[in-house]
Design an enzyme around this catalytic site. Structure first.
Site, PDB file in Angstrom:
ATOM      1  N   TYR A 182      45.040  46.089  52.601  1.00  0.00           N
ATOM      2  CA  TYR A 182      44.496  46.409  51.278  1.00  0.00           C
ATOM      3  C   TYR A 182      43.391  47.455  51.409  1.00  0.00           C
ATOM      4  O   TYR A 182      43.384  48.470  50.692  1.00  0.00           O
ATOM      5  CB  TYR A 182      43.940  45.146  50.591  1.00  0.00           C
ATOM      6  CG  TYR A 182      43.100  45.474  49.386  1.00  0.00           C
ATOM      7  CD1 TYR A 182      43.684  45.945  48.214  1.00  0.00           C
ATOM      8  CD2 TYR A 182      41.701  45.362  49.424  1.00  0.00           C
ATOM      9  CE1 TYR A 182      42.909  46.291  47.117  1.00  0.00           C
ATOM     10  CE2 TYR A 182      40.923  45.697  48.334  1.00  0.00           C
ATOM     11  CZ  TYR A 182      41.527  46.164  47.176  1.00  0.00           C
ATOM     12  OH  TYR A 182      40.760  46.517  46.096  1.00  0.00           O
ATOM     13  N   LYS A 212      42.901  51.552  49.981  1.00  0.00           N
ATOM     14  CA  LYS A 212      41.781  52.134  49.218  1.00  0.00           C
ATOM     15  C   LYS A 212      41.212  53.344  49.951  1.00  0.00           C
ATOM     16  O   LYS A 212      40.899  54.376  49.340  1.00  0.00           O
ATOM     17  CB  LYS A 212      40.693  51.079  48.974  1.00  0.00           C
ATOM     18  CG  LYS A 212      41.120  50.001  47.979  1.00  0.00           C
ATOM     19  CD  LYS A 212      41.310  50.579  46.576  1.00  0.00           C
ATOM     20  CE  LYS A 212      42.140  49.688  45.688  1.00  0.00           C
ATOM     21  NZ  LYS A 212      42.442  50.233  44.368  1.00  0.00           N
ATOM     22  N   SER A 243      36.643  50.542  46.396  1.00  0.00           N
ATOM     23  CA  SER A 243      36.082  49.221  46.672  1.00  0.00           C
ATOM     24  C   SER A 243      35.077  49.306  47.801  1.00  0.00           C
ATOM     25  O   SER A 243      35.217  50.140  48.707  1.00  0.00           O
ATOM     26  CB  SER A 243      37.241  48.300  47.082  1.00  0.00           C
ATOM     27  OG  SER A 243      36.766  47.123  47.671  1.00  0.00           O
TER      28      SER A 243
HETATM   29  P1  NAD Z   1      44.045  42.873  38.446  1.00  0.00           P
HETATM   30  O1  NAD Z   1      45.152  42.448  39.346  1.00  0.00           O
HETATM   31  O2  NAD Z   1      43.491  41.899  37.489  1.00  0.00           O
HETATM   32  O3  NAD Z   1      44.486  44.170  37.617  1.00  0.00           O
HETATM   33  C1  NAD Z   1      45.390  45.104  38.121  1.00  0.00           C
HETATM   34  C2  NAD Z   1      46.440  45.343  37.046  1.00  0.00           C
HETATM   35  O4  NAD Z   1      47.350  46.331  37.506  1.00  0.00           O
HETATM   36  C3  NAD Z   1      47.259  44.090  36.713  1.00  0.00           C
HETATM   37  O5  NAD Z   1      47.268  43.906  35.322  1.00  0.00           O
HETATM   38  C4  NAD Z   1      48.661  44.399  37.246  1.00  0.00           C
HETATM   39  O6  NAD Z   1      49.664  43.816  36.451  1.00  0.00           O
HETATM   40  C5  NAD Z   1      48.664  45.917  37.185  1.00  0.00           C
HETATM   41  N1  NAD Z   1      49.554  46.572  38.143  1.00  0.00           N
HETATM   42  C6  NAD Z   1      49.630  46.368  39.485  1.00  0.00           C
HETATM   43  N2  NAD Z   1      50.551  47.189  40.010  1.00  0.00           N
HETATM   44  C7  NAD Z   1      51.073  47.923  38.979  1.00  0.00           C
HETATM   45  C8  NAD Z   1      52.053  48.925  38.878  1.00  0.00           C
HETATM   46  N3  NAD Z   1      52.727  49.365  39.956  1.00  0.00           N
HETATM   47  N4  NAD Z   1      52.296  49.457  37.672  1.00  0.00           N
HETATM   48  C9  NAD Z   1      51.632  49.039  36.577  1.00  0.00           C
HETATM   49  N5  NAD Z   1      50.684  48.085  36.600  1.00  0.00           N
HETATM   50  C10 NAD Z   1      50.414  47.528  37.802  1.00  0.00           C
HETATM   51  O7  NAD Z   1      42.897  43.476  39.391  1.00  0.00           O
HETATM   52  P2  NAD Z   1      41.420  43.933  39.001  1.00  0.00           P
HETATM   53  O8  NAD Z   1      40.476  42.984  39.636  1.00  0.00           O
HETATM   54  O9  NAD Z   1      41.306  44.226  37.562  1.00  0.00           O
HETATM   55  O10 NAD Z   1      41.346  45.268  39.851  1.00  0.00           O
HETATM   56  C11 NAD Z   1      41.539  46.539  39.261  1.00  0.00           C
HETATM   57  C12 NAD Z   1      41.360  47.607  40.333  1.00  0.00           C
HETATM   58  O11 NAD Z   1      40.056  47.490  40.907  1.00  0.00           O
HETATM   59  C13 NAD Z   1      42.338  47.501  41.505  1.00  0.00           C
HETATM   60  O12 NAD Z   1      42.682  48.809  41.897  1.00  0.00           O
HETATM   61  C14 NAD Z   1      41.530  46.840  42.589  1.00  0.00           C
HETATM   62  O13 NAD Z   1      41.983  47.165  43.882  1.00  0.00           O
HETATM   63  C15 NAD Z   1      40.160  47.410  42.310  1.00  0.00           C
HETATM   64  N6  NAD Z   1      39.046  46.559  42.815  1.00  0.00           N
HETATM   65  C16 NAD Z   1      38.980  45.251  42.420  1.00  0.00           C
HETATM   66  C17 NAD Z   1      37.952  44.450  42.898  1.00  0.00           C
HETATM   67  C18 NAD Z   1      37.876  42.993  42.542  1.00  0.00           C
HETATM   68  O14 NAD Z   1      37.277  42.224  43.296  1.00  0.00           O
HETATM   69  N7  NAD Z   1      38.433  42.543  41.423  1.00  0.00           N
HETATM   70  C19 NAD Z   1      36.982  44.998  43.748  1.00  0.00           C
HETATM   71  C20 NAD Z   1      37.073  46.335  44.108  1.00  0.00           C
HETATM   72  C21 NAD Z   1      38.129  47.115  43.631  1.00  0.00           C
HETATM   73  C1  WQD Z   2      32.672  36.184  48.536  1.00  0.00           C
HETATM   74  C2  WQD Z   2      31.933  35.218  49.450  1.00  0.00           C
HETATM   75  C3  WQD Z   2      33.331  34.275  51.164  1.00  0.00           C
HETATM   76  C4  WQD Z   2      35.887  31.925  48.481  1.00  0.00           C
HETATM   77  C5  WQD Z   2      36.823  40.547  48.246  1.00  0.00           C
HETATM   78  C6  WQD Z   2      37.584  41.671  48.869  1.00  0.00           C
HETATM   79  C7  WQD Z   2      36.955  42.991  48.523  1.00  0.00           C
HETATM   80  C8  WQD Z   2      36.802  43.123  47.002  1.00  0.00           C
HETATM   81  C9  WQD Z   2      36.136  41.943  46.402  1.00  0.00           C
HETATM   82  C10 WQD Z   2      38.707  44.242  46.122  1.00  0.00           C
HETATM   83  C11 WQD Z   2      32.309  35.392  50.930  1.00  0.00           C
HETATM   84  C12 WQD Z   2      32.832  33.194  50.229  1.00  0.00           C
HETATM   85  C13 WQD Z   2      34.915  32.773  48.970  1.00  0.00           C
HETATM   86  C14 WQD Z   2      35.824  30.530  48.779  1.00  0.00           C
HETATM   87  C15 WQD Z   2      33.802  30.927  50.015  1.00  0.00           C
HETATM   88  N1  WQD Z   2      38.075  43.211  46.362  1.00  0.00           N
HETATM   89  N2  WQD Z   2      33.884  32.289  49.740  1.00  0.00           N
HETATM   90  N3  WQD Z   2      34.759  30.092  49.536  1.00  0.00           N
HETATM   91  O1  WQD Z   2      35.519  38.716  50.418  1.00  0.00           O
HETATM   92  O2  WQD Z   2      33.363  39.685  49.487  1.00  0.00           O
HETATM   93  O3  WQD Z   2      35.499  40.581  48.735  1.00  0.00           O
HETATM   94  O4  WQD Z   2      36.799  40.746  46.830  1.00  0.00           O
HETATM   95  O5  WQD Z   2      38.472  45.378  46.459  1.00  0.00           O
HETATM   96  O6  WQD Z   2      37.781  43.983  49.049  1.00  0.00           O
HETATM   97  O7  WQD Z   2      37.562  41.486  50.287  1.00  0.00           O
HETATM   98  O8  WQD Z   2      34.846  38.348  47.979  1.00  0.00           O
HETATM   99  O9  WQD Z   2      34.896  36.473  46.414  1.00  0.00           O
HETATM  100  O10 WQD Z   2      36.496  36.458  48.367  1.00  0.00           O
HETATM  101  O11 WQD Z   2      34.074  36.096  48.797  1.00  0.00           O
HETATM  102  O12 WQD Z   2      32.876  30.486  50.713  1.00  0.00           O
HETATM  103  O13 WQD Z   2      36.697  29.738  48.389  1.00  0.00           O
HETATM  104  O14 WQD Z   2      32.327  33.871  49.112  1.00  0.00           O
HETATM  105  O15 WQD Z   2      33.380  33.828  52.495  1.00  0.00           O
HETATM  106  O16 WQD Z   2      31.146  35.145  51.673  1.00  0.00           O
HETATM  107  P1  WQD Z   2      34.779  39.289  49.290  1.00  0.00           P
HETATM  108  P2  WQD Z   2      35.164  36.815  47.817  1.00  0.00           P
END
Ligand code: NAD
Ligand code: WQD
Length: 340
Positions: free
Chosen positions: A151, A155, A127
């Site tokens: 979190y 990562k 991430s």
């Molecule tokens: P999500 O929660 O929708 O998907 C994660 C899935 O993993 C879920 O279906 C959950 O049920 C499953 N899961 C969690 N723990 C588990 C376990 N111990 N065993 C089996 N299944 C398990 O999240 P997402 O947004 O699809 O994110 C996927 C990956 O990408 C994550 O590793 C997350 O940290 C990473 N990521 C997400 C974002 C984002 O903003 N969505 C950004 C950067 C990185």
């Molecule tokens: C985006 C912008 C908020 C909600 C997070 C995690 C990051 C990654 C992606 C997993 C910011 C603003 C948000 C609201 C708002 N996840 N905001 N009102 O914080 O960039 O990233 O998700 O790895 O690790 O930190 O994403 O969508 O929460 O926020 O004003 O109700 O929207 O302040 O500027 P963020 P976000």
């Protein structure tokens, strides 16, 4: 040559489900694994409708060594994409042990099983959070790394564990993919982001306001050093992100070299820009209220996306208007998510 067989952990989740479809379309054979801790089994029905085939799926916790052993023993697996993790920043500060146990415990159990079964090709969901509060924009992969919450620590530790493993055994081919802000949904409106409870992220909150589930959006801070004072992020369409995983798998299976790459568009949009684009795409008003900055937030974050383009031949093709239109279609067709 038979198509490579890929295990997806966290396959029923937001990014996992879109990647599942993208990999099937790219000709991979896919086996999904999930414990539904943050997703719904209904996703499997939707994937069957979209792909025309019954998804191959195992319901298990990725920390369950016996379940993993059974998966790897049943039929050889060529590569793994590891999505399974908890991902809510705020929750991670309240429940750090749950985050370390799941995110680090899951990665260790998985890599141990892979090692045992001589499967050494892995794509890891990292991430942009690993860049902490970036000193320079756009953010390059060689920028300093830091974590500002549990979190983020999981990562960063996950990356460190994998770097150590790769150094110890260069046969490992790994892609550490640092996603920026994934948004959007499949154009069918059948799969999309389905958060439980009050959404933490911007787009799911905006779509729930537009559909009438919430009265207004709170904009966290309008005094940042950005063009309109609101936070700027690199929003990336989940379909582009999914395509990035197919590109990374091709690279790893072909080149057998490690890669750490940003997956972003390379440009940033402010909260107010997103709100305006969403109103345009949906035809619905999204009332906003300005609120104090959210603790831990940074002013701006966007990727230097050149490395992924150079090495993987991948680039994004969906703009903010498409991200909003597709998020809206998903929300409109599933006003209460997959539960309703
Ligand atoms: P999500 O929660 O929708 O998907 C994660 C899935 O993993 C879920 O279906 C959950 O049920 C499953 N899961 C969690 N723990 C588990 C376990 N111990 N065993 C089996 N299944 C398990 O999240 P997402 O947004 O699809 O994110 C996927 C990956 O990408 C994550 O590793 C997350 O940290 C990473 N990521 C997400 C974002 C984002 O903003 N969505 C950004 C950067 C990185
Ligand atoms: C985006 C912008 C908020 C909600 C997070 C995690 C990051 C990654 C992606 C997993 C910011 C603003 C948000 C609201 C708002 N996840 N905001 N009102 O914080 O960039 O990233 O998700 O790895 O690790 O930190 O994403 O969508 O929460 O926020 O004003 O109700 O929207 O302040 O500027 P963020 P976000």
């Amino acid at each position: 040559m038979t198509a490579p067989r890929v295990l997806l952990t966290g396959a029923a989740g937001y990014i996992g489900s879109h990647t599942w479809l993208a990999l099937l379309e790219a000709g991979f054979r896919v086996i999904g694994l999930d414990d539904f801790s943050n997703s719904s089994p209904e996703v499997l029905n939707r994937l069957q409708t979209l792909s025309g085939t019954a998804p191959e799926f195992v319901r298990a916790d990725v920390r369950d060594a016996m379940a993993l052993n059974a998966v790897f023993s049943a039929e050889p697996i060529d590569a793994v994409v590891h999505f399974a993790a908890f991902k809510a920043v705020g929750e991670s500060t309240a429940k750090p042990l749950a985050y370390y146990a799941n995110n680090i415990g899951g990665l260790l159990a998985l890599t141990e099983a892979m090692q045992r079964h001589a499967c050494k090709t892995l794509v890891f969901s990292s991430s942009a959070t690993v860049y902490g509060n970036p000193e320079q924009l756009p953010i390059r992969e060689d920028a300093p790394l830091s974590a500002t919450n549990p979190y983020g620590s999981t990562k960063l530790m996950g990356e460190d564990i994998l770097r150590d493993l790769q150094r110890a055994d260069p046969q490992w081919a790994m892609a550490l993919l640092r996603y920026f802000n994934p948004v959007g949904a499949h154009q069918s409106g059948l799969i999309g982001e389905d958060p439980r409870g009050i959404p933490n992220n911007l787009l799911p909150f905006v779509t729930q306001v537009a559909v009438g589930r919430r009265p207004h959006l709170q904009v966290f801070g309008n005094d940042y050093n950005t063009p309109d004072g609101t936070g700027v992020r690199d929003y990336i369409h989940v379909l582009d992100l999914a395509a990035g995983h197919a590109a990374a798998l091709y690279y790893l299976l072909d080149q057998r070299r490690p890669i750490t790459a940003n997956l972003g568009t390379g440009s940033g949009h402010s909260v107010l820009e997103v709100v305006r684009a969403f109103e345009l795409a949906s035809g619905r008003p999204v009332p906003v209220q300005f609120a104090p900055r959210r603790p831990g937030d940074i002013a701006a974050s966007y990727a230097d996306a050149t490395l992924a383009h150079q090495l993987l031949g991948w680039r994004t093709t969906h703009d903010l208007a498409a991200m909003c239109a597709d998020s809206w279609r998903w929300q409109r067709q599933n006003p209460n998510g997959l539960a309703g």
